[in-house]
Write an enzyme that holds these catalytic residues in place. Structure first.
Site, short mmCIF file in Angstrom:
data_model
loop_
_atom_site.label_atom_id
_atom_site.label_comp_id
_atom_site.label_asym_id
_atom_site.label_seq_id
_atom_site.Cartn_x
_atom_site.Cartn_y
_atom_site.Cartn_z
N LYS A 150 0.86 -1.20 0.00
CA LYS A 150 0.00 0.00 0.00
C LYS A 150 0.89 1.24 0.00
CE LYS A 150 -3.89 -2.36 0.50
NZ LYS A 150 -5.04 -2.36 -0.41
N ASP A 178 -1.21 -4.88 -5.52
CA ASP A 178 -2.64 -4.71 -5.34
C ASP A 178 -3.34 -4.91 -6.69
OD1 ASP A 178 -4.00 -2.65 -2.71
OD2 ASP A 178 -4.87 -4.35 -3.78
N GLU A 179 -4.66 -5.04 -6.63
CA GLU A 179 -5.38 -5.50 -7.83
C GLU A 179 -5.44 -4.47 -8.95
OE1 GLU A 179 -6.83 -4.84 -4.95
OE2 GLU A 179 -8.25 -3.26 -5.46
N HIS A 267 -6.98 -13.08 -7.60
CA HIS A 267 -7.77 -12.05 -6.93
C HIS A 267 -9.17 -12.06 -7.54
CE1 HIS A 267 -8.91 -8.17 -5.25
NE2 HIS A 267 -7.83 -8.19 -4.52
N LYS A 308 -13.36 -5.95 6.40
CA LYS A 308 -14.01 -4.72 5.89
C LYS A 308 -14.95 -5.00 4.73
CE LYS A 308 -10.85 -3.28 2.20
NZ LYS A 308 -9.75 -2.44 1.74
C1 CAP Z 1 -7.11 -5.52 1.01
C2 CAP Z 1 -7.18 -5.40 -0.50
C3 CAP Z 1 -7.80 -6.57 -1.17
C4 CAP Z 1 -9.12 -6.96 -0.57
C5 CAP Z 1 -10.02 -7.60 -1.62
C6 CAP Z 1 -7.94 -4.16 -0.91
O1 CAP Z 1 -6.48 -4.39 1.48
O2 CAP Z 1 -5.89 -5.28 -1.05
O3 CAP Z 1 -7.93 -6.25 -2.54
O4 CAP Z 1 -8.82 -7.90 0.38
O5 CAP Z 1 -11.12 -8.14 -0.97
O6 CAP Z 1 -7.51 -3.60 -1.92
O7 CAP Z 1 -8.93 -3.87 -0.25
P1 CAP Z 1 -6.62 -4.09 3.05
P2 CAP Z 1 -11.37 -9.72 -0.99
O8 CAP Z 1 -5.93 -5.22 3.80
O9 CAP Z 1 -5.93 -2.78 3.26
O10 CAP Z 1 -8.08 -4.03 3.36
O11 CAP Z 1 -10.12 -10.32 -0.43
O12 CAP Z 1 -12.58 -9.87 -0.12
O13 CAP Z 1 -11.59 -10.12 -2.41
MG MG Z 2 -6.51 -4.88 -3.04
#
Ligand code: CAP
Ligand code: MG
Length: 411
Positions: A150, A178-179, A267, A308
């Protein structure tokens, strides 16, 4: 007798059909709504037509085999599918196609699919799976602990790599792009990947700890293999793909590329558009089964309702089950619990998911008051406390990183 798609109670050979379960909301008699789905997704349409025949209907017509409350089970003949050419795109056009727009239905959700071996045999399944990831990381039985670098976009390659180095020195086993990060000008994939590779090697040389980083190669079908090969050529130990924005076969082509011999982290961004509404869409269970067929080694399944992101403990348990239950002899898939995670959630995640999970924290690591290394350390301390059966509060008494995390985010 005229074929009318209703075959309630008929015994069918599961090897000759794709079995689907839909939850259906309708103001019509549910038999009528169920028939509308079976007809539309196999050989019918909104009205009768002069061009069909009993032969076609009997051979290719879908069958409503069970209606229980709002749940409708429909069996689609295997001949309706085209596993060797049309593959999963055509499969989804049958089981998850026009039906979602039918006016006869107020809501419809594809809850599960039963896939016959004749279809599944066309797919490779995971190359690594849970055991393979554990072997790569020399991590015998504790949960894997990961972070997401991040901010999700913006860091230049060296600062990005420094984050990964700090996370590794802090004891994490995994990190990932990240995605939304792929190959933007501010952080070109090749530079980022090679800087991260150097950081990972430094962690191993300095403290003998193994860490892998998943490089996001999500991109159009005519680019993704080249991008993944570029990542691997620059030292990527794992690649990542956003399966719903790229398509399930993006996972398959990466898995089947002989030059890509690293785990595939999957992801699920955009899944909320499909999975969130309990009355309309597609369950994570269906997505999990298709990802496993295509060869994903790790898949986000949510945080059993404690993080979250919107999610339900039941839905996350069901998709977790789809990743690890026996499935055509294919390897299992590492369930990834991520989204709003910080040390205080670790005990619940392990209680609900067991130890064969990958717990990930982005903000929950980089938001630690003493930085990434101590944020990583706090996550590791939370896992160690939990596997030793010690409460986080007690463990924090002589583990400062965890104590500071608890002071900030509670427990
Ligand atoms: C988490 C995260 C992931 C989420 C996706 C985000 O960051 O990198 O993409 O976990 O949700 O971008 O929110 P944080 P899921 O740890 O800062 O929340 O895993 O439910 O698909
Ligand atoms: Mg993410």
């Amino acid at each position: 007798m005229k074929f009318d798609y209703l075959a309630i109670g008929e015994e069918i050979d599961p090897e000759g059909y794709v079995l689907t379960t839909y939850s259906v909301k309708t103001d019509l008699p549910i038999e009528k709504a169920a028939r509308a789905i079976a007809a539309e997704q196999s050989t019918g349409t909104w009205t009768d037509i002069s061009t069909t025949s009993e032969v076609i209907l009997k051979k290719l017509g879908a069958k409503v085999i069970e209606i229980e409350g709002g749940l409708v089970k429909i069996a689609y003949p295997l001949d309706d599918f085209d596993p060797e050419v049309g593959g999963i795109p055509q499969f989804l056009s049958v089981v998850a196609g026009n039906l979602f727009g039918l006016e006869d239905l107020k809501g419809v959700r594809l809850e599960d699919v039963g896939i016959p071996a004749a279809f599944a045999k066309n797919y490779p399944g995971p190359a690594f799976g849970i055991e393979g990831l554990r072997n790569v990381l020399e991590r015998k039985d504790k949960p894997l602990i990961g972070t997401i670098v991040k901010p999700k976009i913006g860091l230049a390659p060296q600062r990005f790599a420094d984050y990964v180095y700090e996370a590794g020195i802090g004891g994490l086993t995994n990190s990932k792009d990240d995605e939304t990060l792929v190959d933007q000008d501010f952080c070109p994939l090749s530079e980022r990947t090679s800087a991260v590779g150097d950081a990972i090697d430094r962690v191993f040389d300095e403290v003998g700890h193994r860490l892998i980083h998943a490089v996001n190669v999500s991109s159009p079908p005519d680019k993704i293999l080249e991008l993944a090969e570029l990542a691997v050529a620059n030292g990527a130990r794992e690649i990542m793909v956003d399966v719903l924005t790229c398509g399930f076969d993006a996972v398959r082509v990466l898995r089947e590329d002989p030059s890509i011999k690293v785990p595939i982290h999957v992801h699920r961004t955009m899944h909320g558009a499909l999975t969130r509404n309990p009355e309309h869409g597609i369950s994570m269970t269906v997505i999990a089964k298709l990802v496993r067929l295509c060869g994903g080694d790790a898949l986000h399944i949510g945080t059993f309702g404690v993080g979250k992101m919107h999610g339900s403990a039941l839905e996350d348990k069901l998709s977790h089950k789809a990743l690890i239950e026996p499935f055509f002899g294919l390897k299992d898939v590492m369930p990834v619990c991520s989204g709003g995670v910080h040390p205080a959630l670790v005990p619940d995640l392990i209680k609900l998911g067991g130890r064969d999970i990958q717990i990930q924290a982005g903000g929950g690591v980089s938001g630690h008051p003493k930085g990434v290394r101590e944020g990583a350390r706090a996550m590791c301390e939370a896992v160690d406390a939990t596997v030793r059966g010690v409460s986080l509060v007690d463990y924090a008494k002589d583990h400062e990183a965890l104590r500071i995390a608890i002071d900030k985010w509670g427990v």
